[in-house]
Structure formats: C-alpha cells, structure tokens
Design an enzyme around this catalytic site. Structure first.
Site: not given
Length: 499
Positions: A74, A128
């Site tokens: 991510c 994130h």
C-alpha cells in the site's frame, strides 16, 4: 496582489492548448482509489468479479489493460503514485515511513492542484493509514470510523492537525505493528446490513455530500475505498452474487518451477487472522471461502463507486470532470501458493486503471500500452491544464486517450524488498516488457547474492516456470538485464524523447 485562483494557464507557461482551456471552466478531477483490487473485472475481460459500475466507467473512457504499480504494497505504491516518484527516489519501501521524512519539500499531485487554485480534499484511504499529508488538501481529509468528526468541520480539521503533530514528534515515521493476531478476528464476514452500515458506504455517502458542496469547482476530490482489503467484509447481498457452489479457486496454485525462494513469501498478512493457519497449506474449503469473500467485497466497492459517479452525473458535472479509478496494486488469491500482494509476480503488480476525460476522442477502447502509476500525476496535470511539478519520473499517458494504439513505452518497472538470512537486505527490481518479465534480486552489498527470474508470457502466461537458467535464454537474459539496468529513463515513450 493577484490571487492564486486567478492564475491562467498562459501565466503558468503552459502550451497554447492548455491556455485555451483556461477560458472555459477547468476540468474537475474525481480520483477514485480502491485498496487491494486486482484487475479481475468485466472491463478487463474477466467473468470473475461482477463490476457493472466500473465497467460502465470504462465504456465512457479508457481501460489500461497493462498498467503496473511500482511496488506491490500500500504505502510505497500510493506514495509513488501521489508524488510521481519511484520507490528508489522516495525511499519508502514499507508502511511506517512518511515520504516527507526523506523528501520534505516534494509537491504531491493533489498539492499541485491545490496550488493551482483547485479545492482539494481526500475521503477514506488515499495515503496509507496514519500517513496522510495535510499539505495536499485545501479542505482537511476525512476517514470513516466510530466517533470520527464529519467532513469539512472544525473538529475534523483539528483531528488532522493533531495527527500532524504526532507524526512530527515521531520524526515522520509511525511505529510498526498493528492489531495482534488474537485481535484480528476472522478473515471474512457477510453481515446482513445496509451498505452505509460499513465504512465504504459511509465514504460513498460523504463523497456524495462533498460533490454537492464542491460542485461549482474546480475541485480535486479523492475518494478512497477500503475493500476488498482484508478482512473481506461486505453486506450479505453481495455474497449472494456468488453462490458458494459456483466459486472456483485459482488455476495455478503451485509456485513456479525453478523459482528462487527470495521471490516467495509466507502470506503473513492473511495469516494474521485467527481462522487461518499460521503456517502450512490453506485448505481448499477455506480457499474457496476467501475467493468468494474477496469477490463479494470487490462488488460492494463497485456499488459504492456507482453511487458516487451517479451523483456526479446527477449534478451535471460529468462532461467537465476527469474520472480516474485505480487499485493500489494487484492481489494474489492463492496463485503460486501466495495470498495478498508483496511480490514482483504479475498478479501482484498488474493493476486496474480506468480513465475518462472530457473531450477524449476514443471512448470504450482499451489500450495495451505499458503504463505505470507514476504516469498518473503528469497525465492529470496535462488533462487539466495544470503545470506539473519538476522532476516527475513518469510520462503523461494523455495521448493514449485519443490514440490508444500508438507506440508507447517498451517497459514498465516494479520492485520489492526482502531480507535474506545471512545476506541482509535484498531488492528485487523487475522489468515488464510486452512479452517478458525479468526480475533481478541483488543485496545492498554487491557480490554476496544474486538471483534472476525470467517469465515468457507468450509461452507461459501463468508464470509456471522460471526459465532464466536455460542455456538458450542466456542472450535474452543479458539483453533484458541491460534494459533493466538502463532504467525507466531509457524506456520513455517516443513522444517523451521528442522522436
């Protein structure tokens, strides 16, 4: 003094075509991010995931059938996309480091739009979790969850300011870890609830409200959906789309023949959940449950995307809005014996990317041109007449929207780090050409370790065997290794080279 909003494209030194855009309303941007979505969608020719709303967007735009992320996890992936810089430049390879620790003055994609007079805001997961970037937003970002303040309120702004202070105190690096295995619960669930009872439904509802608030534009509205990230939770009605006896597991659960161990992993993210064994095989029954739950979660998010784009249409904004939809990386569903992402294999780095732009000449036509996430930043700038930041490491793919078959990049680049016992940190750099993928694993200290993988997708689309060691492939490995070492600058499309 001239306000920031009064700058024209001409004053920013943009080409004449961009200056002409400034005489009419500047395009808005609806920037849709989906966590852990692999391109197993109808618009990609797959029957697996029912995705009518993404497919409808594809019919109004362009599907990039060979788009690739720069690192299949991510934060590094989102960082590279939102800064337009590759992981070896950002030095973000994991989930703890904020990119401003290494690049404090970098100008992000939404920040560039903010500086150009756009209202910018992020809803849900854009950066994130825990690593948001307040400089990106003219209206502080918002995330769903219990007791979270409403979007565009003083309480939400203060919540973001407090998080900024926390990150600064930790030197822009949050602590590692997460919920322990015992707290993670099961890997999937199908509660009989409404869409807005879960977080992605709340994000869609907030996005609809934001569109109504921002409709006079220009705006850059980033909307990030969490599913199909683990745990695979969606309302029961989406599971009903996938009868249990109709779900099939992946076709190639074995690791590639001759694959070096460094290329594989133990699917540790999945094994954090208390219904998954911490080591060893995952049963066929559990595999089918997981695949079904993943598909259901993806369909749930597809429905939320449909709600947001439907409101864009209802407000009459579609004809002047660039819509870009992307999944932050691909996903393993048991193929090669792997789950989640965290690899350089095709299923991990191949990503969904769909773009619809005002005035594009070709709609509903896919392009097989090799493209990368670092290309999104310069592309949106070109499409909206915004001057891009200096030093970006991608190339605008805007020309492909009008000419999807044109000659383009010869290669796309990805990478993934490992830590090898007795060796230390090792980086796997991977190059994807039209036919091949070559991955080279090298340590920080040259000479201590080297592994190479080669996959020929024309002969072996499932990556069933690493053929780097075959004598007849020696010259091919040497050629691709040279191309890998030459890097992304040598792989720019002809347009960027002035040819």
């Amino acid at each position: 003094m001239t306000s920031r909003r009064s700058f024209t494209a001409g004053m920013l030194g943009l080409p004449a075509v961009a200056a002409s855009q400034a005489r009419k309303p500047r395009p808005n941007v609806l920037f849709i991010a989906v966590d852990d979505l692999r391109p197993d969608l109808g618009c990609y020719g797959s029957p697996n995931i029912k995705s009518p709303n993404i497919d409808a967007l594809a019919r109004q735009g362009t599907v990039f059938t060979r788009a690739y992320c720069q690192q299949a996890v991510c934060s590094p992936s989102r960082t590279s996309l939102l800064t337009g810089l590759r992981p070896d430049t950002t030095k973000v390879y994991e989930l703890q480091t904020h990119f401003r620790k290494n690049l404090p003055e970098v100008v992000t994609l939404p920040q560039r739009f903010r500086e150009s007079g756009y209202a910018t805001t992020g809803l849900g997961k854009i950066y994130h979790g825990g690593l948001d970037d307040s400089r990106s937003w003219s209206i502080p970002s918002w995330v769903p969850g219990p007791n979270r303040p409403a979007w565009n309120t003083p309480a939400n702004a203060e919540r973001n300011a407090e998080r900024d202070r926390e990150l600064a105190a930790m030197n822009m690096k949050q602590t590692a870890g997460g919920a322990p295995r015992s707290a993670r619960g099961p890997s999937w669930a199908a509660p009989d609830v409404g869409d807005d009872d879960l977080n992605d439904g709340k994000t869609a509802a907030t996005a609809i409200g934001a569109l109504r608030s921002l409709k006079d534009g220009p705006f850059f509205l980033a909307v990030g959906f969490l599913k199909p990230h683990l745990p695979f939770i969606a309302p029961k009605r989406y599971f009903d789309l996938y009868p249990r006896d109709k779900v099939e597991a992946v076709d190639y659960p074995e690791a590639p023949a001759n694959v070096p161990p460094v290329a594989l992993h133990n699917s540790g993210e999945l094994r954090n959940y208390n219904d998954i064994p911490q080591k060893g095989e995952i049963s066929e029954e559990k595999r089918l449950d997981l695949v079904r739950a993943y598909f259901a979660s993806a369909s749930y998010t597809d429905a939320q995307i449909g709600r947001v784009i439907g409101e864009l249409d209802r407000l009459g904004l579609r004809e002047n809005t660039v819509v870009v939809l992307w999944g932050d990386h691909g996903y393993h569903l048991g193929d090669h014996g792997l789950w989640n992402k965290h690899s350089n294999f095709e299923k991990a780095v191949h990503v969904p990317l769909v773009v619809s732009a005002p005035g594009q000449k070709k709609r509903g036509a896919g392009t097989s041109a090799l493209t990368e996430f670092v290309d999104i930043y310069p592309s949106l700038c070109e499409l909206c007449g915004v001057q891009a930041a200096e030093g970006l490491e991608g190339t605008s793919f805007a020309p492909l929207l009008n000419d999807p078959g044109r000659r383009w990049k010869p290669a796309a680049f990805s990478q993934y780090p490992r830590n090898v016992a007795g060796v230390g940190p090792v980086m796997g750099h991977s190059i994807r050409t039209e036919r091949y993928r070559l991955t080279e694993w090298l340590p920080d200290e040259p000479g201590k370790f080297r592994e190479v993988e080669l996959y020929d997708y024309r002969k072996d689309p499932n990556e069933s065997a690493n053929v780097a060691g075959k004598p007849e492939n020696g010259s091919l490995v040497a050629k691709l290794t040279e191309q890998l070492h030459a890097g992304w600058r040598a792989a720019r499309p002809p347009l960027a080279k002035g040819l």
